[in-house]
Write a protein that holds these residues in place. Structure first.
Motif: not given
Length: 651
Positions: A216-238
């Motif tokens: 309810g406090l909105g942490v879901m977008p933060m978790i998704v963005e953190t996953g995207r940050l990791a994905g920019r450094r890995l093959p198949g990062g999506a």
């Protein structure tokens, strides 16, 4: 008609908030020690749950649309897909179940002290009202959790009453008086439907509210963005937002299907856009969401049941589960990485909104660390949950433009109240099931039968226990899958020499896999619906990803140090390294790739190395480790040194 539905939804929402507010105050006062009579306390809690479950059934039926098998409202995310009954039939069942359960629970509350003193010498009215409570619980379970679970509970209760008429020597019991059975099913304030009411009230209530408060406090977008940050450094990062994001969500949510629905809407389209097939994208989300049930601290509610069964502190179960949970994630991540490299999938290039991460990270991180710190210091889960909610709410005021609105917080509270009520209903409903197995000694008889039919080999016996745990857990929610499997298999495992905690966790681990194993595979089904892929294709990909983690339960049975976290030892380090190597070679074998596609003989050789790794994990003699390690190094060196043009790859 639409106006009537909207009014009904509004009224149910208001009543849920009103009754839920009373429930929060009441359970909170009990946490602070302001409630003295345990018999009345848990009877009152059960009454609250029955009222909330009845109100939730109204909301669920109002929001369900004809021709659809899913419920759109977030408060029903934990509820499995419903059977194709007509809305009127389900409404009638919900109404009957609510009336019977509320009437029975209210009667038990009023007479709780007398029932506790005089059990099992009950009056005829006591028997009728106890029967009403049990029947109401079964009907509400049917409405909210489906036909399979409610049928299983009803069969267990019928067996308790009538099992003496069965002629089979394993399944028959000597017979019990109806009053005795009712004491252990519906009227004993510490047995039957009240068996796990204490766990629901004292352990999960505020922890679940904490989890829904975070969303309810909105942490879901933060978790998704953190996953995207990791994905920019890995093959198949999506796939990174699914692998790491779903694991993080699952750490506080604890259910597979709801995790798929919550995260899959974002992660599956992202993965398909970057080259993953729809079936593989769905499989990654389903497998990652299943981690929600293995990853501490919630463990799909099973951690509370394991602690209650073994009589140990909840946090001790959580600490023991840390390494198995982390190794599950690493095994899956290795499998996804090998698949991505074989198909030459790119890194994630979507922009990352760092403002979302920095603004919301304190709310999630500090509150979560507060909860963990309190649990580690043996504070009750309720105290930890209350503290986590308070810290999260205070820090949310500093989220700037991402500060939640009152309407969003109200919706989150409502979602949490419905979710915790339905999870409590689940725990209350499985009480008679566990009681029937324990009191009639059916679980012990099943263990004796397994020993007689399986060969006298520890490996074979454990494989039989694993297969039986998966079969018994098919189509059931995680706590029920664990409980059913534990009642049937754990006594057998203890008889063959497995330590009690390892036996319970072994059974729990494989019961969780039932969410991924066809023909039911509820997590796979949910992911396939989102991705649009074939259920069977998604299931096959899920099993390939999960296959890298099958070794973990066997490893901690043979190497108890793997569940000794935070204590460390040489045996723990050796076991972790061996598991990681086995997971890597397993992925290479399953996907046929290491720097290049492997030939048929090379894939066969990798399978042999995997088997050698399994053997090393199940033996403490160093020679097995040396042979497995040398074989793995030789295989990888050969593939590394062989040019791509010099071989013909296997398909």
């Amino acid at each position: 008609m639409q106006a009537k539905l909207e009014r009904a939804a509004f009224v149910s929402n208001v009543l849920i908030l009103a009754v839920g507010a009373l429930m929060i105050v009441y359970v909170g006062s009990a946490v602070l020690g302001l409630v003295s009579s345990s018999a009345r306390h848990y009877s009152a809690f059960v009454l609250f749950v029955m009222i909330m479950s009845g109100l939730a059934s109204i909301k669920v039926l109002v929001l369900e649309r004809p021709g659809r098998g899913e419920i759109e409202d977030a408060s029903a995310r934990a509820v499995p897909a419903k059977a194709p009954w007509s809305l009127r039939v389900r409404a009638a069942l919900a109404a009957a179940g609510s009336l019977l359960a509320i009437a029975g629970a209210a009667y038990v509350l009023v007479h709780a002290d007398r029932l506790e003193r005089t059990a099992p010498f009950f009056t005829s009215l006591d028997m009728w009202m106890g029967g009403a409570l049990v029947a109401g619980v079964v009907l509400l379970t049917l409405v909210h959790w489906g036909l399979m679970l409610s049928s299983l509970i009803a069969l267990a209760i019928a067996y308790f009453f009538l099992g003496q008429h069965i002629t089979h020597p394993i399944f028959a019991h000597p017979g019990y008086d109806p009053e005795f059975v009712m004491n252990y099913v519906g009227l004993g304030v510490t047995q039957g439907v009240f068996l796990y009411a204490q766990t629901a009230a004292d352990d999960i209530f505020f922890l679940v509210l904490y989890a829904t408060t975070l969303f309810g406090l909105g942490v879901m977008p933060m978790i998704v963005e953190t996953g995207r940050l990791a994905g920019r450094r890995l093959p198949g990062g999506a796939a990174a937002p699914a692998v790491f994001g779903s694991a993080a969500v699952g750490a506080v949510m604890g259910t597979a299907v709801s995790n798929v629905v919550l995260c899959g809407r974002f992660t599956i389209p992202l993965m398909t856009r970057y080259g993953y097939s729809p079936a593989m994208a769905g499989a990654i989300e389903a497998t990652a969401s299943t981690c929600a049930q293995i990853m501490p601290p919630v463990l799909g509610l099973a951690a509370f049941l394991i602690a209650a069964t073994l009589g140990i502190a909840y946090i001790d179960v959580v600490k023991a589960a840390v390494l198995p949970g982390v190794l599950y994630i690493t095994g899956m991540a290795i499998g996804v990485g090998v698949y991505a490299m074989r198909h030459q999938l790119p890194r994630l290039t979507d922009p990352v909104d760092m403002r979302v991460i920095w603004r919301l990270l304190p709310t999630f991180g500090v509150s979560f660390l507060t909860v963990i710190a309190l649990l580690v210091n043996y504070y009750s889960p309720s105290i930890a949950g209350i503290a986590g909610i308070a810290v999260a709410l205070v820090l949310s005021a500093f989220q700037g433009p991402y500060r939640p609105k009152l309407r969003e917080l109200t919706a989150a509270v409502q979602d949490g109240l419905v979710l915790v009520s339905l999870l409590s209903l689940l725990l209350i409903a499985i009480g008679p099931l566990g009681q029937a197995f324990q009191t009639t000694n059916l679980s012990g008889k099943l263990g004796i039968w397994l020993i007689t039919v399986l060969p006298d080999s520890m490996i074979v016996l454990l494989m039989g226990a694993a297969l039986l745990s998966i079969i018994l857990g098919v189509g059931l929610p995680t706590p029920v899958a664990y409980l059913v499997a534990a009642l049937a298999v754990v006594p057998f495992m203890i008889q063959i020499g497995v330590a009690p905690l390892q036996a319970h966790y072994f059974v729990f681990y494989f019961a969780v896999y039932s969410a991924l194993t066809p023909p039911v595979a509820v997590a796979v089904l949910a992911a396939a619906k989102i991705s649009g892929a074939s259920f069977w294709d998604t299931g096959i990909h899920s099993m390939k990803l999960a296959a890298t983690t099958f070794i973990i339960p066997f490893a901690f049975v043979f190497n108890r140090d793997l569940m000794a976290f935070p204590n460390s030892s040489w045996w723990m380090l050796r076991g972790v390294v061996e598991i990681l190597v086995v997971q890597a070679i397993s992925s290479i074998f399953l996907y046929g790739y290491f720097r290049r596609r492997l030939t048929v003989p090379e894939r066969f050789a990798s399978f042999v190395v995997v088997m050698l790794g399994y053997t090393a994990l199940m033996n403490r003699e160093p020679i097995y480790t040396y042979v497995a390690a040398a074989s793995a190094v030789a295989l990888l060196a050969w593939v590394w040194a062989t040019p791509r043009a010099a071989v013909t790859a296997a398909p």
